[in-house]
Design a protein around this motif. Sequence first.
Motif, PDB file in Angstrom:
ATOM      1  N   GLN A 304       0.824  -1.204   0.000  1.00  8.52           N
ATOM      2  CA  GLN A 304       0.000   0.000   0.000  1.00  8.52           C
ATOM      3  C   GLN A 304       0.861   1.258   0.000  1.00  8.52           C
ATOM      4  O   GLN A 304       0.607   2.211  -0.752  1.00  8.52           O
ATOM      5  N   MET A 305       1.878   1.290   0.821  1.00 10.50           N
ATOM      6  CA  MET A 305       2.755   2.471   0.890  1.00 10.50           C
ATOM      7  C   MET A 305       3.535   2.631  -0.416  1.00 10.50           C
ATOM      8  O   MET A 305       3.717   3.758  -0.900  1.00 10.50           O
ATOM      9  N   TYR A 306       3.967   1.520  -0.995  1.00 10.29           N
ATOM     10  CA  TYR A 306       4.686   1.596  -2.267  1.00 10.29           C
ATOM     11  C   TYR A 306       3.774   2.122  -3.366  1.00 10.29           C
ATOM     12  O   TYR A 306       4.191   2.915  -4.223  1.00 10.29           O
ATOM     13  N   LYS A 307       2.523   1.723  -3.336  1.00  9.79           N
ATOM     14  CA  LYS A 307       1.570   2.195  -4.336  1.00  9.79           C
ATOM     15  C   LYS A 307       1.319   3.687  -4.190  1.00  9.79           C
ATOM     16  O   LYS A 307       1.199   4.407  -5.197  1.00  9.79           O
ATOM     17  N   ASN A 308       1.250   4.182  -2.958  1.00  8.66           N
ATOM     18  CA  ASN A 308       1.012   5.612  -2.736  1.00  8.66           C
ATOM     19  C   ASN A 308       2.198   6.461  -3.181  1.00  8.66           C
ATOM     20  O   ASN A 308       2.024   7.611  -3.593  1.00  8.66           O
ATOM     21  N   ILE A 309       3.395   5.910  -3.110  1.00  5.69           N
ATOM     22  CA  ILE A 309       4.575   6.681  -3.507  1.00  5.69           C
ATOM     23  C   ILE A 309       4.760   6.659  -5.019  1.00  5.69           C
ATOM     24  O   ILE A 309       5.240   7.643  -5.612  1.00  5.69           O
ATOM     25  N   THR A 310       4.388   5.587  -5.669  1.00  5.43           N
ATOM     26  CA  THR A 310       4.662   5.431  -7.097  1.00  5.43           C
ATOM     27  C   THR A 310       3.501   5.855  -7.986  1.00  5.43           C
ATOM     28  O   THR A 310       3.494   5.536  -9.185  1.00  5.43           O
ATOM     29  N   VAL A 311       2.516   6.552  -7.433  1.00  2.00           N
ATOM     30  CA  VAL A 311       1.409   7.033  -8.268  1.00  2.00           C
ATOM     31  C   VAL A 311       1.913   8.118  -9.214  1.00  2.00           C
ATOM     32  O   VAL A 311       2.988   8.701  -9.016  1.00  2.00           O
ATOM     33  N   ASP A 312       1.124   8.405 -10.233  1.00  2.00           N
ATOM     34  CA  ASP A 312       1.540   9.407 -11.212  1.00  2.00           C
ATOM     35  C   ASP A 312       1.605  10.809 -10.615  1.00  2.00           C
ATOM     36  O   ASP A 312       2.548  11.560 -10.876  1.00  2.00           O
ATOM     37  N   PHE A 313       0.600  11.158  -9.842  1.00  2.00           N
ATOM     38  CA  PHE A 313       0.563  12.478  -9.207  1.00  2.00           C
ATOM     39  C   PHE A 313       0.722  12.288  -7.706  1.00  2.00           C
ATOM     40  O   PHE A 313      -0.168  11.736  -7.043  1.00  2.00           O
ATOM     41  N   PHE A 314       1.861  12.702  -7.197  1.00  2.00           N
ATOM     42  CA  PHE A 314       2.235  12.431  -5.799  1.00  2.00           C
ATOM     43  C   PHE A 314       2.111  13.688  -4.961  1.00  2.00           C
ATOM     44  O   PHE A 314       2.607  14.754  -5.334  1.00  2.00           O
ATOM     45  N   ASP A 315       1.414  13.565  -3.819  1.00  2.00           N
ATOM     46  CA  ASP A 315       1.269  14.655  -2.861  1.00  2.00           C
ATOM     47  C   ASP A 315       1.779  14.160  -1.508  1.00  2.00           C
ATOM     48  O   ASP A 315       1.169  13.260  -0.905  1.00  2.00           O
ATOM     49  N   PRO A 316       2.915  14.690  -1.012  1.00  2.00           N
ATOM     50  CA  PRO A 316       3.469  14.172   0.248  1.00  2.00           C
ATOM     51  C   PRO A 316       2.549  14.396   1.444  1.00  2.00           C
ATOM     52  O   PRO A 316       2.479  13.535   2.330  1.00  2.00           O
ATOM     53  N   ASP A 317       1.831  15.533   1.479  1.00  2.00           N
ATOM     54  CA  ASP A 317       0.920  15.762   2.602  1.00  2.00           C
ATOM     55  C   ASP A 317      -0.232  14.758   2.589  1.00  2.00           C
ATOM     56  O   ASP A 317      -0.648  14.255   3.647  1.00  2.00           O
ATOM     57  N   GLN A 318      -0.732  14.457   1.414  1.00  2.00           N
ATOM     58  CA  GLN A 318      -1.792  13.466   1.314  1.00  2.00           C
ATOM     59  C   GLN A 318      -1.288  12.076   1.693  1.00  2.00           C
ATOM     60  O   GLN A 318      -2.001  11.286   2.324  1.00  2.00           O
ATOM     61  N   PHE A 319      -0.035  11.800   1.320  1.00  2.00           N
ATOM     62  CA  PHE A 319       0.550  10.509   1.692  1.00  2.00           C
ATOM     63  C   PHE A 319       0.640  10.372   3.209  1.00  2.00           C
ATOM     64  O   PHE A 319       0.266   9.337   3.775  1.00  2.00           O
ATOM     65  N   LEU A 320       1.138  11.421   3.890  1.00  2.00           N
ATOM     66  CA  LEU A 320       1.283  11.355   5.339  1.00  2.00           C
ATOM     67  C   LEU A 320      -0.066  11.332   6.052  1.00  2.00           C
ATOM     68  O   LEU A 320      -0.201  10.734   7.115  1.00  2.00           O
ATOM     69  N   SER A 321      -1.046  12.001   5.475  1.00  2.00           N
ATOM     70  CA  SER A 321      -2.377  11.990   6.100  1.00  2.00           C
ATOM     71  C   SER A 321      -3.008  10.612   6.053  1.00  2.00           C
ATOM     72  O   SER A 321      -3.882  10.287   6.879  1.00  2.00           O
ATOM     73  N   SER A 322      -2.585   9.784   5.112  1.00  2.00           N
ATOM     74  CA  SER A 322      -3.126   8.429   5.022  1.00  2.00           C
ATOM     75  C   SER A 322      -2.393   7.445   5.921  1.00  2.00           C
ATOM     76  O   SER A 322      -2.836   6.296   6.051  1.00  2.00           O
ATOM     77  N   MET A 323      -1.280   7.870   6.526  1.00  2.00           N
ATOM     78  CA  MET A 323      -0.508   6.995   7.397  1.00  2.00           C
ATOM     79  C   MET A 323      -0.989   7.133   8.845  1.00  2.00           C
ATOM     80  O   MET A 323      -1.472   8.173   9.276  1.00  2.00           O
ATOM     81  N   ASP A 324      -0.836   6.050   9.594  1.00  2.00           N
ATOM     82  CA  ASP A 324      -1.187   6.045  11.015  1.00  2.00           C
ATOM     83  C   ASP A 324       0.030   6.507  11.813  1.00  2.00           C
ATOM     84  O   ASP A 324       1.016   5.779  11.939  1.00  2.00           O
ATOM     85  N   MET A 325      -0.024   7.732  12.335  1.00  2.00           N
ATOM     86  CA  MET A 325       1.077   8.298  13.132  1.00  2.00           C
ATOM     87  C   MET A 325       0.559   8.723  14.498  1.00  2.00           C
ATOM     88  O   MET A 325       0.880   9.782  15.009  1.00  2.00           O
ATOM     89  N   SER A 326      -0.223   7.833  15.100  1.00  2.00           N
ATOM     90  CA  SER A 326      -0.826   8.142  16.396  1.00  2.00           C
ATOM     91  C   SER A 326       0.129   7.965  17.562  1.00  2.00           C
ATOM     92  O   SER A 326      -0.155   8.421  18.672  1.00  2.00           O
ATOM     93  N   SER A 327       1.269   7.309  17.359  1.00  2.00           N
ATOM     94  CA  SER A 327       2.221   7.084  18.444  1.00  2.00           C
ATOM     95  C   SER A 327       3.639   7.258  17.916  1.00  2.00           C
ATOM     96  O   SER A 327       3.884   7.222  16.700  1.00  2.00           O
TER      97      SER A 327
END
Length: 515
Positions: A304-327
């Motif tokens: 899933q993370m590899y797919k989010n990075i290798t998309v045609d149009f990449f947005d780093p803020d959108q990528f981080l918002s989709s990650m679980d960084m609760s801890s």
Amino acid sequence: MVRASEQEQETYRSRLFNFKWRNNDNNSATRHNKSLSVETGLDEAATGSHDAEPLTIIHPSQGPPLSRSAADEAVLAALAASQARERQLLADMEQMKERFSKLLLGEDNSGGGKGVSSALALSNAITNLAASVFGEQRRLEPMPAERRARWRKEIDWLLSVTDYVVEFAPSQQKNKDGTNMEIMTTRQRTDLHMNIPALKKLDAMLIDCLENFKDQSEFSYVSKDSPDLDGKRNDEKWWIPTVKVPPDGLSEASRRFLQYQKDCVNQVLKAAMAINAQVLFEMEIPESYIDSLPKNGRASLGDQMYKNITVDFFDPDQFLSSMDMSSEHKIVDLKNRIEASIIIWKRKMVYKDNKSSAPWASGVSLEKREVFEERAETILLILKQRYPGISQSSLDISKIQFNEDVGQAVLESYSRILESLAYTVLSRIDDVLEADRAGNKRNTPLEAEEETLVGSMTLSDFMGWDFDQAANAALESKKDLPDDPLIKEKLSVVTTKKTSYLETLGGVKSPTARH
């Protein structure tokens, strides 16, 4: 008459000799004082008349006290001080021998050869010294003189090792016949010559900042069990004393003083972070870490993370918002995955091996791999911006553990503990300002400046990168550019979001693993 006097003197001298011989077993101080008293009395009796009174021996402890002049007292005081300094120097020398013998044995006092490298032992020694000296610095108050003297003395011992990390440099030598000859001389290595004095200056600035709170009286601290808390105890920072401010809040002068101190320490923090990041970047990646990496970036990141990075149009803020960084654990895990993928892609670009049998081979072209690597570095940069106080990654810990360069070990550990101390001081200043804001419940001119404090300080700030201006210039020029997906991607990488981390992190996040 003369002969009788000579015989009497000879008799007295014989008696004096017998007296000294009989008291030969006494202690030296008593023997000296008795002989002096007898000798003086005998000389007076010998030169006096025959009618002189019989000789009386006075014990030193029963005699009148001897009077000393002021000059004698000063000489004795100076002698005593000199002896005390000499004893202290001898004690320090013995302590220094013990410390360096432990470093030479690699922290293995048994001598069994199971110790760590000298670089790691020195790094651990600096870290442990800072923990013992600054570990209890939980208030905005000057350091005790004893602790400050101990820190300055022992850190100078450990830093003295760098004086012998040298490099060869060309120089000119003039011979006796007047001719010049080029020779090679030794000098301290360039990185140490530049960074060690800078770190010492940062060290002195932090200690001076704590000294500036010596005369403050507007806020105080109460312990966690004090009845004055009135239920205001902060469970997230239960180990830190609670700040108590006046009911009407701090004065304007105190707020400005705190703001000024925070800005100064903020500069120290940025400088220490920059030096530490540069030293870690220059350290070699251990082979053991490379051997532990998977064969490709997909295996490191996950599908899933590899797919989010290798998309045609990449947005780093959108990528981080989709990650679980609760801890913190999840943030560090994401950081480890990103760093591992960056190293994998970089090695593939260096080797340029297209053979299917090679372990680093892949069907992805070099151009795409370079784009993926840039995207991963962008994500890693944003993580460092938002969470600069997070624990060190597996790559950093591995570099410190297997590093064998003593100079780099000293620079990394010294800059890291100064970064930790600066973060601690800034957190304590934030506690006071937060208590003041909670107490008066009114807006102040200083509250508008909170976005520029350390909570919103980013990696781009101390590296000198101005993302805001870059973003504005990119948006202005975007209208005139062709509709190219790659160009749009480069523009979308720019981010201006800045998030405070002081409210989310409880305390100093120093590295939890060394070896």
